[in-house]
Motif scaffolding. Structure first.
Motif, PDB file in Angstrom:
ATOM      1  N   GLY A 131      56.791  40.842  38.528  1.00  0.00           N
ATOM      2  CA  GLY A 131      55.680  41.657  38.985  1.00  0.00           C
ATOM      3  C   GLY A 131      56.146  42.770  39.899  1.00  0.00           C
ATOM      4  N   TYR A 160      54.794  45.227  43.647  1.00  0.00           N
ATOM      5  CA  TYR A 160      53.885  45.461  44.762  1.00  0.00           C
ATOM      6  C   TYR A 160      54.137  46.864  45.274  1.00  0.00           C
ATOM      7  CZ  TYR A 160      52.055  45.188  49.538  1.00  0.00           C
ATOM      8  OH  TYR A 160      51.398  45.438  50.714  1.00  0.00           O
ATOM      9  N   GLU A 209      47.385  51.007  40.737  1.00  0.00           N
ATOM     10  CA  GLU A 209      47.469  49.556  40.877  1.00  0.00           C
ATOM     11  C   GLU A 209      48.487  49.213  41.967  1.00  0.00           C
ATOM     12  OE1 GLU A 209      47.878  45.797  37.829  1.00  0.00           O
ATOM     13  OE2 GLU A 209      48.614  47.750  37.232  1.00  0.00           O
ATOM     14  N   ARG A 267      50.729  43.708  40.740  1.00  0.00           N
ATOM     15  CA  ARG A 267      50.653  43.093  39.419  1.00  0.00           C
ATOM     16  C   ARG A 267      51.616  41.919  39.412  1.00  0.00           C
ATOM     17  NH1 ARG A 267      52.179  46.613  34.447  1.00  0.00           N
ATOM     18  NH2 ARG A 267      50.362  47.771  35.191  1.00  0.00           N
ATOM     19  N   ALA A 321      52.778  38.283  37.174  1.00  0.00           N
ATOM     20  CA  ALA A 321      52.703  37.416  36.000  1.00  0.00           C
ATOM     21  C   ALA A 321      52.659  35.980  36.517  1.00  0.00           C
ATOM     22  CB  ALA A 321      53.900  37.638  35.088  1.00  0.00           C
ATOM     23  N   ALA A 351      46.100  37.980  45.771  1.00  0.00           N
ATOM     24  CA  ALA A 351      45.793  38.287  44.371  1.00  0.00           C
ATOM     25  C   ALA A 351      44.801  37.273  43.797  1.00  0.00           C
ATOM     26  CB  ALA A 351      47.070  38.298  43.545  1.00  0.00           C
TER      27      ALA A 351
END
Length: 85
Positions: free
Chosen positions: A37, A39, A48, A51, A53, A78
């Protein structure tokens, strides 16, 4: 030991972090096993900022990986954001 932590990227004064599964003996921004992911703390507007996973993080944790304090905090945020939406 495998640890899931942040690896810093980006330029000066514009940080960007990849969330990676890496051997704890490797350097912070060095070799890693898998990118799970990202940040972006300076994301603005519709960009975004996080994100992750979660399925891959669950896989690594089941196989003995440890989460860093910062990654634990980001995952908590999250999950709270996903539950609110």
């Amino acid at each position: 030991m495998v640890v899931i932590r942040l690896a810093r990227g980006g330029s000066k004064k514009r940080p960007f972090y990849n969330i990676v599964a890496a051997d704890s003996r490797c350097r912070r921004d060095g070799r890693f096993l898998e990118r799970v992911g990202f940040y972006n703390p300076v994301a603005s507007g519709q960009a975004e900022s996080l994100r992750v996973a979660t399925d891959r993080i669950d896989y690594w944790v089941k196989n003995g990986a440890q989460l860093s304090e910062t990654v634990t905090r980001l995952l908590r945020e999250a999950k709270a954001k996903a539950a609110a939406a």
